[in-house]
Motif scaffolding. Structure first.
Motif, PDB file in Angstrom:
ATOM      1  N   UNK A 142       0.813  -1.218   0.000  1.00  0.00           N
ATOM      2  CA  UNK A 142       0.000   0.000   0.000  1.00  0.00           C
ATOM      3  C   UNK A 142       0.850   1.273   0.000  1.00  0.00           C
ATOM      4  N   UNK A 143       1.957   1.247   0.737  1.00  0.00           N
ATOM      5  CA  UNK A 143       2.725   2.487   0.898  1.00  0.00           C
ATOM      6  C   UNK A 143       3.957   2.569   0.003  1.00  0.00           C
ATOM      7  N   UNK A 144       4.616   1.433  -0.211  1.00  0.00           N
ATOM      8  CA  UNK A 144       5.880   1.464  -0.956  1.00  0.00           C
ATOM      9  C   UNK A 144       5.670   1.132  -2.439  1.00  0.00           C
ATOM     10  N   UNK A 145       5.130  -0.071  -2.717  1.00  0.00           N
ATOM     11  CA  UNK A 145       5.008  -0.464  -4.124  1.00  0.00           C
ATOM     12  C   UNK A 145       4.016   0.412  -4.888  1.00  0.00           C
ATOM     13  N   UNK A 146       2.991   0.941  -4.199  1.00  0.00           N
ATOM     14  CA  UNK A 146       2.060   1.831  -4.898  1.00  0.00           C
ATOM     15  C   UNK A 146       2.819   3.076  -5.396  1.00  0.00           C
ATOM     16  N   UNK A 147       3.728   3.574  -4.568  1.00  0.00           N
ATOM     17  CA  UNK A 147       4.508   4.763  -4.965  1.00  0.00           C
ATOM     18  C   UNK A 147       5.508   4.417  -6.066  1.00  0.00           C
ATOM     19  N   UNK A 148       6.083   3.225  -5.988  1.00  0.00           N
ATOM     20  CA  UNK A 148       7.021   2.789  -7.042  1.00  0.00           C
ATOM     21  C   UNK A 148       6.278   2.701  -8.380  1.00  0.00           C
ATOM     22  N   UNK A 149       5.115   2.051  -8.371  1.00  0.00           N
ATOM     23  CA  UNK A 149       4.351   1.887  -9.610  1.00  0.00           C
ATOM     24  C   UNK A 149       4.016   3.235 -10.248  1.00  0.00           C
TER      25      UNK A 149
END
Ligand SMILES: NC(=O)C1=CN([C@@H]2O[C@H](COP(=O)(O)OP(=O)(O)OC[C@H]3O[C@@H](n4cnc5c(N)ncnc54)[C@H](OP(=O)(O)O)[C@@H]3O)[C@@H](O)[C@H]2O)C=CC1
Ligand SMILES: CCCCCCCCCCCCCCCC(=O)[C@@H](N)CO
Length: 329
Positions: A142-149
């Motif tokens: 929710x917090x890390x991979x969403x921002x990476x994407x």
């Protein structure tokens, strides 16, 4: 005395020189395309409104279509003439290709992304023992991979334009690990490490990265965190830094990003934490470099007092819990 003044002066000149070379120019977002993930609620929605007030074309991305449409209508009321707001439903922590399609669709409507604010995120607050293994994974998604994407999808057009702004919403819990935040802090600390590396890569492209470290902020997300069984310890410790308004946090984030500052924080505790944890992050303000030079050691000592007061809270809550337990005979 004279020595101190001379040293300070020399330091200030060095810092000024450094920051002249490193710090970028203030940019305007009038007429530019600003994409805000999590723009349907809380800090993200306040940011969307303020970007609209500054004349930007705004895209908001989140999952819930109803919340998106409601926020879109609200943001429309703040748009300058000729500007547009666009919304798109998407699970940012899901498939990257899907995120890319959504950002490309937004770009085809409102032009290349100039600024991306990664505000989508959520938190879970429980002790390590009470958290499920899946909670840790979920926090990273929710917090890390969403921002990476979202960042991976938006960055190619920024590189092509040779300018842009990227913001990551970390948290004060991304600067200090606190009781109840072992899953959340892991993801929020991770964002900072990634952002430092990204800034070094983006500097030659005239793209500035900002990491924001807000304290508790009065948003729907904050209230659902409170309701989801947040431990008393976490509530009491977090109260140290106070509760801020989403509009104020958003205002600071927007202005820091437009100035090109790497670290963004609010309040006195926010400033102390950011100074003390400045580490090897990009220097983007002469004043900050000077205060870091003079205050790092002192703040470490002040921090120890905070830590011992937090430890006392934890101990006190344990005693209360033990007293509540039914006595086994
Ligand atoms: N409020 C606080 O006390 C603090 C918050 N922060 C951070 O700031 C950011 C914003 O917080 P806040 O305003 O409170 O959050 P809110 O819960 O109020 O809003 C979160 C937004 O993110 C969206 N979102 C969540 N998950 C996803 C996903 N997987 N894909 C797409 N969109 C998603 C939500 O919409 P939908 O559910 O419809 O997808 C909503 O629009 C978060 O990253 C949070 O961790 C940091 C410090 C303090
Ligand atoms: C010199 C040293 C100074 C030390 C000051 C320490 C202050 C600690 C307060 C921590 C507050 C954590 C808030 C997390 C908010 C958040 O991310 C969630 N609410 C998300 O929903």
């Amino acid at each position: 005395m004279l020595l101190i003044v001379t040293v300070s002066l020399i330091l200030f000149i060095i810092a000024l020189f450094l920051s002249k070379r490193l710090s970028p120019k203030y940019v305007k977002i009038d007429g530019k395309h600003v994409v805000i993930t999590g723009g349907s609620s809380g800090i993200g929605k306040s940011l969307a409104i303020q970007a609209a007030q500054l004349g930007a074309n705004v895209s908001i991305l989140a999952r819930d279509k109803v919340k998106l449409e409601t926020a879109k209508t609200e943001i429309q009321g703040y748009l300058q003439s000729g500007r547009k707001v666009h919304c798109e439903s998407c699970d940012l922590s899901g498939d990257f290709e899907n995120v890319r399609t959504v950002i490309q669709e937004a770009e085809s409507r409102l032009g290349p992304v100039f600024m991306l604010v990664n505000s989508a995120g959520s938190s879970v607050s429980r002790s390590f023992v009470d958290l499920k293994a899946s909670d840790f994974k979920n926090m990273m998604e929710m917090n890390y991979y969403s921002a990476i994407n979202a960042t991976k999808a938006a960055i190619p057009s920024m590189v092509e334009q040779q300018c842009g702004r990227i913001v990551f919403l970390s948290s004060q819990a991304g600067q200090i690990g606190l009781f109840g935040f072992s899953a959340y802090s892991g993801a929020k600390f991770a964002l900072r490490g990634m952002a430092e590396a990204l800034q070094m890569e983006m500097t030659p492209h005239n793209i500035r990265v900002t990491v924001s470290f807000p304290p508790d902020t009065d948003t729907p997300g904050f209230h659902s965190e409170l309701k989801s069984g947040k431990p008393k310890e976490t509530i009491m410790i977090s109260e140290t830094a106070g509760l801020f308004k989403a509009e104020d946090v958003a205002k600071t984030i927007l202005s820091d990003s437009l100035k090109g500052k790497f670290l963004s924080y609010v309040g006195l505790d926010g400033w102390m934490l950011a100074t003390m944890t400045s580490g090897m992050s990009a220097a983007t303000s002469a004043l900050e470099v000077v205060t870091q030079f003079f205050l790092l050691g002192l703040l470490r000592v002040i921090g120890l007092f905070y830590l011992s007061s937090f430890d006392r809270i934890v101990l006190q809550c344990k005693k209360e819990r033990d007293a509540e337990k039914p006595k086994s005979s």
